[in-house]
Design a protein around this motif. Sequence first.
Motif, PDB file in Angstrom:
ATOM      1  N   CYS A   3      36.565  51.844  50.235  1.00  0.00           N
ATOM      2  CA  CYS A   3      36.482  51.928  48.885  1.00  0.00           C
ATOM      3  C   CYS A   3      35.881  50.816  48.082  1.00  0.00           C
ATOM      4  N   PHE A   4      35.071  51.083  47.221  1.00  0.00           N
ATOM      5  CA  PHE A   4      34.548  49.780  46.553  1.00  0.00           C
ATOM      6  C   PHE A   4      35.453  49.991  45.045  1.00  0.00           C
ATOM      7  N   ARG A   5      36.307  48.822  44.883  1.00  0.00           N
ATOM      8  CA  ARG A   5      36.839  48.462  43.586  1.00  0.00           C
ATOM      9  C   ARG A   5      35.989  48.181  42.470  1.00  0.00           C
ATOM     10  N   PHE A  17      34.143  54.622  43.379  1.00  0.00           N
ATOM     11  CA  PHE A  17      33.596  55.635  44.652  1.00  0.00           C
ATOM     12  C   PHE A  17      34.413  55.036  45.822  1.00  0.00           C
ATOM     13  N   CYS A  18      34.823  55.908  46.781  1.00  0.00           N
ATOM     14  CA  CYS A  18      35.202  55.930  47.928  1.00  0.00           C
ATOM     15  C   CYS A  18      34.184  56.604  48.915  1.00  0.00           C
ATOM     16  N   ASP A  68      28.795  43.357  56.042  1.00  0.00           N
ATOM     17  CA  ASP A  68      30.101  43.792  55.869  1.00  0.00           C
ATOM     18  C   ASP A  68      30.466  43.522  54.486  1.00  0.00           C
ATOM     19  N   LEU A  69      29.898  44.689  53.633  1.00  0.00           N
ATOM     20  CA  LEU A  69      30.376  44.731  52.217  1.00  0.00           C
ATOM     21  C   LEU A  69      31.674  45.439  51.917  1.00  0.00           C
ATOM     22  N   ASP A  70      32.737  44.967  52.392  1.00  0.00           N
ATOM     23  CA  ASP A  70      34.104  45.753  52.152  1.00  0.00           C
ATOM     24  C   ASP A  70      34.481  45.654  50.612  1.00  0.00           C
ATOM     25  N   THR A  71      34.991  44.568  50.479  1.00  0.00           N
ATOM     26  CA  THR A  71      35.655  44.293  49.256  1.00  0.00           C
ATOM     27  C   THR A  71      34.718  43.882  48.188  1.00  0.00           C
ATOM     28  N   VAL A  72      34.256  45.140  47.336  1.00  0.00           N
ATOM     29  CA  VAL A  72      33.166  44.765  46.175  1.00  0.00           C
ATOM     30  C   VAL A  72      33.695  45.040  44.894  1.00  0.00           C
ATOM     31  N   THR A  73      33.316  44.204  44.270  1.00  0.00           N
ATOM     32  CA  THR A  73      33.464  44.275  42.665  1.00  0.00           C
ATOM     33  C   THR A  73      32.127  44.691  41.845  1.00  0.00           C
ATOM     34  N   VAL A  90      27.207  42.196  41.479  1.00  0.00           N
ATOM     35  CA  VAL A  90      27.983  42.772  42.763  1.00  0.00           C
ATOM     36  C   VAL A  90      28.690  41.227  43.136  1.00  0.00           C
ATOM     37  N   GLN A  91      29.972  41.460  43.401  1.00  0.00           N
ATOM     38  CA  GLN A  91      30.498  40.225  44.230  1.00  0.00           C
ATOM     39  C   GLN A  91      31.393  40.644  45.366  1.00  0.00           C
ATOM     40  N   PHE A  92      31.140  40.084  46.524  1.00  0.00           N
ATOM     41  CA  PHE A  92      31.688  40.482  47.664  1.00  0.00           C
ATOM     42  C   PHE A  92      32.060  39.322  48.832  1.00  0.00           C
ATOM     43  N   GLY A  93      32.871  39.484  49.583  1.00  0.00           N
ATOM     44  CA  GLY A  93      33.185  38.496  50.393  1.00  0.00           C
ATOM     45  C   GLY A  93      33.827  36.937  49.927  1.00  0.00           C
TER      46      GLY A  93
END
Length: 413
Positions: A3-5, A17-18, A68-73, A90-93
């Motif tokens: 899931c992208f928050r 979007f999930c 690994d782009l799991d936790t994305v804002t 986009v922010q991740f990691g």
Amino acid sequence: MVCFRLSSVPGLGLVLFCLVLGVVRSYALELNLTDSGKATCLYAKWHMNFTIQYETTNKTYKTVTISDLDTVTYNGSMCGDDQNGPKIAVQFGSGISWMVNFTMVSSSSSYSIDSISFSYNTSNRTMFPDAEDKGIVTVYDHLAIKVPLNVIFRCNSLLTLENNNVVQRYWDVLVQAFVQNGTVSTEEHLCDQDKTSTTVTPIIHTTVPSPTAKPTPVEKPEIGKYSVNNTNGTCLLATMRLQLNITQDKVSSVFNIKPNSTDFTGSCDPHTALLRLNSSTIKYLDFVFAVKNENRFYLKEVNVSMYLVNGSVFSTVNDNLSYWDAPLGSSYMCNKEQTISVSGAFQINTFDLRVQPFNVTKGKYSTAQECSLDDDTILIPIIVGAGLSGLIIVIVIAYLIGRRKSYAGYQTL
């Protein structure tokens, strides 16, 4: 399920979007940005990953791959106004950000995918262990890709940007900025890479055979010997024959890797190790090994991107594998053909395999743990049992025939 928050931006609505990706995770990012009237103003869907090379405190270089782009804002993404153009942020990691800017082309019915910036923080010791220089590093690339208004930009091919020890890869890109009337266009503007075919090493194509057709035989691949070194010497060894199988639209492509025309690199860390192969056809083929339970290693991930004969790019990744399991301090060996199922569309066949990604001593393999396919000891009791069963059947049949003859003799008397 990934899931992208999406965090809210004043005056804008962001859609959550999930993506249900199952076991094979391709890290597709998808953003539908809306204005204050809830109408779509910018739409994008794309894949990307990054490879960063950095200097360590002992003056050697290490390589980090971010896929690994799991936790994305998406904080800072905007539709644009009279002062600023649209942008995707986009922010991740931990401390990693990425941004693309769009600008309207003056006196023209088109806009420009103007620039991309990518920032990472080498102070993150988990991601960048032993980094010599610590702090935020930003890489800027000017693109200036012109796209007509009211048309969606598509690029399935692999786009690669290399700058300041950072390699950025993008593929399966769909994007439309300055969306009119809240409706994303169905008309496409293709990138140059999708318009022209790329000359690559031929790949054998065979249509899925009918019940009466015989598949075209494919020769056994050549054996390749690969190694990765660090400051302590050789840290990874691999010897194997590799055959890649790709299936798209019921058409199977078989590709034998030729070691003489294949380059290899990699990296070794205490709990992970990477072997990367690349050639004129293969952009990258990554084998990622990991340690589990502090006493065993296994193949955890395969990441591939390669050109097909039609000029398109095939890419997939699976970081949830569990192959080539063996104790630390030993090597894994499997001479028989073995299939690694990376996804429904991509498999790797290996032959004469031997690999040791950890604890290599004096550049030589340690004692090998053989795969079950090579273990012939189980055949001995099977053969003995089959032989005894056959002997018993023969004795029973002979006994029955003998009794029948005896009865026949009595009747004659």
